[in-house]
Design a protein around this motif. Structure first.
Motif, mmCIF file in Angstrom:
data_model
loop_
_atom_site.group_PDB
_atom_site.id
_atom_site.type_symbol
_atom_site.label_atom_id
_atom_site.label_comp_id
_atom_site.label_asym_id
_atom_site.label_seq_id
_atom_site.Cartn_x
_atom_site.Cartn_y
_atom_site.Cartn_z
ATOM 1 N N ARG A 170 0.851 -1.198 0.000
ATOM 2 C CA ARG A 170 0.000 0.000 0.000
ATOM 3 C C ARG A 170 0.879 1.239 0.000
ATOM 4 O O ARG A 170 1.847 1.336 0.770
ATOM 5 C CB ARG A 170 -0.900 0.000 1.248
ATOM 6 C CG ARG A 170 -1.664 1.284 1.513
ATOM 7 C CD ARG A 170 -2.786 1.520 0.559
ATOM 8 N NE ARG A 170 -3.477 2.777 0.909
ATOM 9 C CZ ARG A 170 -4.267 3.423 0.106
ATOM 10 N NH1 ARG A 170 -4.506 2.955 -1.096
ATOM 11 N NH2 ARG A 170 -4.851 4.536 0.481
ATOM 12 N N PHE A 216 -4.985 4.595 4.946
ATOM 13 C CA PHE A 216 -5.765 3.432 4.538
ATOM 14 C C PHE A 216 -7.241 3.757 4.350
ATOM 15 O O PHE A 216 -8.109 2.929 4.598
ATOM 16 C CB PHE A 216 -5.559 2.286 5.536
ATOM 17 C CG PHE A 216 -4.235 1.604 5.353
ATOM 18 C CD1 PHE A 216 -4.140 0.403 4.670
ATOM 19 C CD2 PHE A 216 -3.069 2.176 5.833
ATOM 20 C CE1 PHE A 216 -2.908 -0.218 4.478
ATOM 21 C CE2 PHE A 216 -1.833 1.568 5.653
ATOM 22 C CZ PHE A 216 -1.753 0.368 4.969
ATOM 23 N N LEU A 217 -7.514 4.962 3.876
ATOM 24 C CA LEU A 217 -8.884 5.329 3.516
ATOM 25 C C LEU A 217 -9.143 4.858 2.090
ATOM 26 O O LEU A 217 -8.247 4.851 1.258
ATOM 27 C CB LEU A 217 -9.059 6.847 3.577
ATOM 28 C CG LEU A 217 -8.868 7.506 4.937
ATOM 29 C CD1 LEU A 217 -8.984 9.024 4.791
ATOM 30 C CD2 LEU A 217 -9.872 6.979 5.949
ATOM 31 N N ASN A 218 -10.381 4.511 1.805
ATOM 32 C CA ASN A 218 -10.687 4.156 0.420
ATOM 33 C C ASN A 218 -10.691 5.425 -0.429
ATOM 34 O O ASN A 218 -10.649 6.541 0.092
ATOM 35 C CB ASN A 218 -12.005 3.364 0.324
ATOM 36 C CG ASN A 218 -13.222 4.189 0.663
ATOM 37 O OD1 ASN A 218 -13.378 5.337 0.256
ATOM 38 N ND2 ASN A 218 -14.130 3.603 1.435
ATOM 39 N N SER A 219 -10.717 5.278 -1.726
ATOM 40 C CA SER A 219 -10.603 6.419 -2.641
ATOM 41 C C SER A 219 -11.686 7.472 -2.402
ATOM 42 O O SER A 219 -11.412 8.670 -2.447
ATOM 43 C CB SER A 219 -10.678 5.943 -4.091
ATOM 44 O OG SER A 219 -9.614 5.082 -4.369
ATOM 45 N N GLU A 237 -10.893 9.228 0.925
ATOM 46 C CA GLU A 237 -9.645 9.971 0.775
ATOM 47 C C GLU A 237 -9.872 11.272 -0.003
ATOM 48 O O GLU A 237 -9.196 12.268 0.215
ATOM 49 C CB GLU A 237 -8.629 9.090 0.042
ATOM 50 C CG GLU A 237 -7.236 9.627 0.017
ATOM 51 C CD GLU A 237 -6.284 8.642 -0.635
ATOM 52 O OE1 GLU A 237 -6.478 8.303 -1.825
ATOM 53 O OE2 GLU A 237 -5.350 8.196 0.045
ATOM 54 N N SER A 258 -13.049 1.825 -3.400
ATOM 55 C CA SER A 258 -12.210 0.782 -2.796
ATOM 56 C C SER A 258 -10.889 1.349 -2.305
ATOM 57 O O SER A 258 -10.456 2.422 -2.709
ATOM 58 C CB SER A 258 -11.946 -0.331 -3.813
ATOM 59 O OG SER A 258 -11.107 0.140 -4.856
ATOM 60 N N LEU A 259 -10.251 0.573 -1.450
ATOM 61 C CA LEU A 259 -8.881 0.846 -1.036
ATOM 62 C C LEU A 259 -7.997 0.128 -2.049
ATOM 63 O O LEU A 259 -8.169 -1.060 -2.297
ATOM 64 C CB LEU A 259 -8.636 0.271 0.367
ATOM 65 C CG LEU A 259 -7.205 0.365 0.890
ATOM 66 C CD1 LEU A 259 -6.868 1.805 1.251
ATOM 67 C CD2 LEU A 259 -7.031 -0.526 2.098
ATOM 68 N N SER A 260 -7.074 0.857 -2.651
ATOM 69 C CA SER A 260 -6.198 0.277 -3.663
ATOM 70 C C SER A 260 -4.914 -0.247 -3.047
ATOM 71 O O SER A 260 -4.236 0.469 -2.310
ATOM 72 C CB SER A 260 -5.851 1.318 -4.725
ATOM 73 O OG SER A 260 -6.984 1.631 -5.491
ATOM 74 N N ASP A 273 -8.610 -4.223 -5.703
ATOM 75 C CA ASP A 273 -9.623 -3.379 -5.071
ATOM 76 C C ASP A 273 -10.071 -4.081 -3.796
ATOM 77 O O ASP A 273 -10.398 -5.270 -3.821
ATOM 78 C CB ASP A 273 -10.839 -3.210 -6.000
ATOM 79 C CG ASP A 273 -10.564 -2.282 -7.164
ATOM 80 O OD1 ASP A 273 -10.339 -1.090 -6.920
ATOM 81 O OD2 ASP A 273 -10.571 -2.753 -8.320
#
Length: 145
Positions: A31, A43-46, A49, A67-69, A125
């Motif tokens: 990550r 670690f927030l999802n898009s 964030e 999603s969190l990438s 994702d």
């Protein structure tokens, strides 16, 4: 831990349909940490964030915007960080795993293959349940760049 997290997705997940192939699974991943630390904000999802706004309004039902990438290959996450201006030197890359108790995930190459598209990268994702704390299963892997 699983009792605390009721395997419930955030309310805004009603805006899209998660691909049917997504599932709880453990994958070793990397990550990119925009805060320069392995913490909640990295670690927030898009969607979160970006201040609970979509990056692309025309694709508002695209699950990847929520999603969190993460990536399964170090070189892919490193390349992403050097191309994205929000990551400042020294870069911080964390290594960990997609803990099934935090949400469901899907490798983008599997998703694309199932809909007849080609994809060569190692992007994953990860759709997190409410109150998930994925950063707890990660540690700094490299901050030399």
């Amino acid at each position: 831990m699983e009792d605390i997290m009721k395997k419930k997705f955030p309310a805004y997940f009603k805006n899209f349909i998660i691909p049917e192939w997504a599932r709880e699974q453990r994958l070793d991943v990397f990550r990119a940490c925009p805060t320069g630390k392995v913490d909640r904000l990295s670690f927030l999802n898009s969607f979160e964030e970006n201040g609970f706004k979509l990056l692309d309004e025309e694709r508002k039902d695209d699950p990847s915007q929520y999603s969190l990438s993460v990536c399964t290959k170090y070189r892919d996450i490193k390349r992403f960080m050097t191309m994205t201006s929000k990551y400042k030197k020294p870069f911080v890359i964390a290594k960990g795993f997609t803990n099934p108790s935090y949400g469901i995930c899907l490798e983008t190459k599997e998703w694309k293959k199932n809909i007849g598209e080609k994809y060569k990268g190692s992007h994953v994702d990860w759709w997190l349940y409410e109150d998930a704390e994925p950063f707890k299963d990660f540690e700094v892997y490299n901050n030399e760049y």
